[in-house]
Design a protein around this motif. Structure first.
Motif, PDB file in Angstrom:
ATOM      1  N   SER A  25      -2.205   6.723  -0.346  1.00 16.65           N
ATOM      2  CA  SER A  25      -2.776   5.385  -0.211  1.00 16.65           C
ATOM      3  C   SER A  25      -2.510   4.803   1.176  1.00 16.65           C
ATOM      4  CB  SER A  25      -2.197   4.454  -1.285  1.00 16.65           C
ATOM      5  OG  SER A  25      -2.578   4.883  -2.575  1.00 16.65           O
TER       6      SER A  25
ATOM      7  N   HIS B 191       3.860   1.612  -1.236  1.00 18.95           N
ATOM      8  CA  HIS B 191       4.503   1.802  -2.537  1.00 18.95           C
ATOM      9  C   HIS B 191       3.519   2.300  -3.598  1.00 18.95           C
ATOM     10  CE1 HIS B 191       8.733   0.489  -2.239  1.00 18.95           C
ATOM     11  NE2 HIS B 191       8.301  -0.197  -1.178  1.00 18.95           N
ATOM     12  N   ILE B 192       2.227   2.119  -3.358  1.00 17.60           N
ATOM     13  CA  ILE B 192       1.235   2.697  -4.270  1.00 17.60           C
ATOM     14  C   ILE B 192       1.271   4.219  -4.159  1.00 17.60           C
ATOM     15  CG2 ILE B 192      -1.241   2.878  -4.786  1.00 17.60           C
ATOM     16  CD1 ILE B 192      -1.546   0.001  -3.835  1.00 17.60           C
TER      17      ILE B 192
ATOM     18  N   ALA C  19      -1.149  -4.385  -7.172  1.00 16.32           N
ATOM     19  CA  ALA C  19      -0.394  -3.137  -7.107  1.00 16.32           C
ATOM     20  C   ALA C  19       0.635  -2.991  -8.215  1.00 16.32           C
ATOM     21  CB  ALA C  19       0.299  -3.027  -5.747  1.00 16.32           C
ATOM     22  N   PHE C  20       1.387  -4.081  -8.504  1.00 19.78           N
ATOM     23  CA  PHE C  20       2.549  -3.960  -9.374  1.00 19.78           C
ATOM     24  C   PHE C  20       2.350  -4.504 -10.790  1.00 19.78           C
ATOM     25  CE2 PHE C  20       4.357  -4.230  -5.003  1.00 19.78           C
ATOM     26  CZ  PHE C  20       4.808  -2.919  -4.936  1.00 19.78           C
TER      27      PHE C  20
ATOM     28  N   HIS D 144      -1.604  -2.426 -11.465  1.00 21.99           N
ATOM     29  CA  HIS D 144      -1.518  -1.008 -11.077  1.00 21.99           C
ATOM     30  C   HIS D 144      -2.880  -0.450 -10.681  1.00 21.99           C
ATOM     31  CE1 HIS D 144       2.597  -1.075 -12.557  1.00 21.99           C
ATOM     32  NE2 HIS D 144       2.152  -1.579 -13.709  1.00 21.99           N
ATOM     33  N   LEU D 145      -3.555  -1.187  -9.819  1.00 22.02           N
ATOM     34  CA  LEU D 145      -4.893  -0.799  -9.374  1.00 22.02           C
ATOM     35  C   LEU D 145      -4.817   0.216  -8.229  1.00 22.02           C
ATOM     36  CD1 LEU D 145      -6.579  -4.328  -9.282  1.00 22.02           C
ATOM     37  CD2 LEU D 145      -6.876  -2.557 -11.027  1.00 22.02           C
TER      38      LEU D 145
ATOM     39  N   TYR E  47       0.830  -1.206   0.000  1.00 18.12           N
ATOM     40  CA  TYR E  47       0.000   0.000   0.000  1.00 18.12           C
ATOM     41  C   TYR E  47       0.865   1.256   0.000  1.00 18.12           C
ATOM     42  CZ  TYR E  47      -3.500  -3.400   1.636  1.00 18.12           C
ATOM     43  OH  TYR E  47      -4.323  -4.495   1.769  1.00 18.12           O
TER      44      TYR E  47
END
Length: 450
Positions: A269, A264-265, A407-408, A411-412, A262
């Motif tokens: 976030s 790193h988003i 996430a990676f 990319h949501l 989270y």
């Protein structure tokens, strides 16, 4: 179920003080986040990430004390105080070593640790200053954990409640004064919050230990009474306690991995997740009380060789938390907008927090049901190895891969990643419910003397 007075009297006696303790803890923690939230997104994120270190320590301590609690509850049902004091000694020893290691790391290299979670230099710097101060409280916290867990397992939930409430009030008062510089104090920001937390945790050990020994409670053990274990006792303790400790450490690492994802988003976030998580923790208080009370009640019944009662009370407890989880989740969803008006955060973080909180609200029932199955039922029955396997497989083979994919790879936004992670809870619930239905989780661990 609702006509069983014995069950509900026991539940009320044990659960209510735990619920009050958890409610005050969560409410004042929410107030802490609100106060820190006045300092901006970076401060919320920095303190939240610094608390991930304490989060990891907490679950090491929780694992150690939970392993001890399994034995304590059953020994109390058997009436064996001598063995309970030996369990306390083992728990204190393991907790001290673990907390000492965390203290050294947090004081020596706080920024290095936090750089694992975030690439934002401002967040790392703020979190590092907070972490270095608050780390001095880790060893006192370990001692408090050990004594408090054993107390609750013998049905004395009132004293841990009182000491926790006093410590939390002290923490909040000091933080309020030092964060904003009230009553002539300097404005210290997050360092003020860290000082308030550290002072309160150090004081709590004295607030708890002094009444235990002055009132000569059953766990008021002398040093020599905490040792003298037979090889069979140590082997049995390790067999049951080690899976719990491993489970809690690996579970907390899994949760910490989620927060790493989270973070790193983006800073907004992780700020949104921290805020929503604080509100979710407040909602958990009732269910933590029921789950912990369930563990004590079931452990006592197994220790007294009342297997049928243990199974019946487990069924009652699981039904209560599942229904309650649905109701509380709906209340969170309906009030989420009003709650978030308390925070001075960016519009983007506010939007994320609303959506994350919605996901958490509608998955609350399955989370609290899983907590009761694993902590309240499987562990109290000595089925700790199965609980370990269930937790680890679902987190590391379902939850973590889905978080990384969301996430990676895809990319949501953070709220979709949180929803994907919830699939782990659903898998855990289905498998855990099947284990519960078999009844193979009931094991009497205290048939032999320590």
């Amino acid at each position: 179920m609702f006509q069983d007075r014995e069950y509900f009297n026991s539940l009320r006696k044990i659960a209510v003080p735990i619920i009050i303790q958890q409610f005050v803890w969560s409410a004042l923690n929410l107030l802490d986040v609100v106060m820190i939230g006045q300092l901006g997104d970076a401060s919320v994120a920095g303190v939240g990430l610094a608390n991930q270190v304490f989060f990891l320590l907490t679950f090491l301590l929780f694992g150690t004390s939970s392993g001890a609690a399994v034995f304590t509850a059953q020994y109390w049902g058997k009436g064996d105080v001598t063995s309970i004091r030996k369990v306390l000694g083992l728990s204190l020893g393991v907790s001290f070593v673990g907390s000492l290691l965390f203290t050294v790391v947090a004081v020596a290299i706080p920024n290095t640790v936090l750089s694992i979670y975030s690439r934002d230099p401002e967040v790392i710097a703020i979190g590092g200053r907070y972490l270095r101060i608050v780390a001095i409280s880790y060893i006192p916290t370990a001692v408090t954990f050990a004594y408090g867990s054993v107390l609750r397992s013998i049905g004395n939930t009132r004293l841990p409640m009182i000491t926790t409430v006093i410590a939390l009030v002290i923490k909040t008062a000091i933080s309020y004064v030092l964060i904003f510089g009230h009553f002539g104090a300097p404005v210290m920001g997050v360092e003020g919050a860290a000082i308030g937390t550290a002072v309160a945790r150090v004081l709590q050990i004295f607030i708890l230990i002094i009444p235990i020994y002055t009132q000569k409670l059953p766990i008021a053990a002398k040093l020599k009474e905490m040792g003298g274990f037979s090889p069979e006792f140590v082997k049995a303790y390790i067999k049951v306690g080690l899976p719990v400790m491993v489970q809690e450490v690996l579970w907390s690492l899994g949760m910490s991995t989620y927060n790493l994802v989270y973070a790193h988003i983006g800073t907004q976030s992780i700020a949104a997740v921290n805020i929503a998580g604080t509100i979710e923790n407040l909602a958990f208080v009732i269910f933590i009380g029921i789950s912990d009370a369930c563990a004590v009640i079931i452990g006592n019944q197994i220790g007294a060789n009342n297997e049928a009662n243990a199974k019946r009370y487990a069924r009652y407890s699981l039904t209560l938390v599942t229904l309650g989880g649905f109701l509380v989740g709906v209340l969170i969803w309906l009030s989420s907008g009003l709650i978030l008006e308390l925070y001075e955060i960016s519009p983007e973080a506010h939007d994320f927090a609303i959506k994350v909180l919605t996901v958490m609200a509608f998955t609350l029932w399955v989370k609290v049901s899983n907590m009761t199955i694993i902590v309240g039922i499987l562990r109290s029955g000595g089925d700790t190895r199965y609980a370990l396997i269930l937790e680890m497989l679902t987190i590391w083979l379902v939850g973590v891969p889905l978080a990384l994919l969301g996430a990676f790879v895809f990319h949501l936004p953070v709220y979709w990643v949180v929803l994907m992670v919830a699939a782990e809870e659903l898998c855990k619930y289905i498998i855990g419910l099947q284990r519960f239905a078999t009844g193979r989780w009931v094991n009497n661990l205290v048939q032999h003397a320590a």
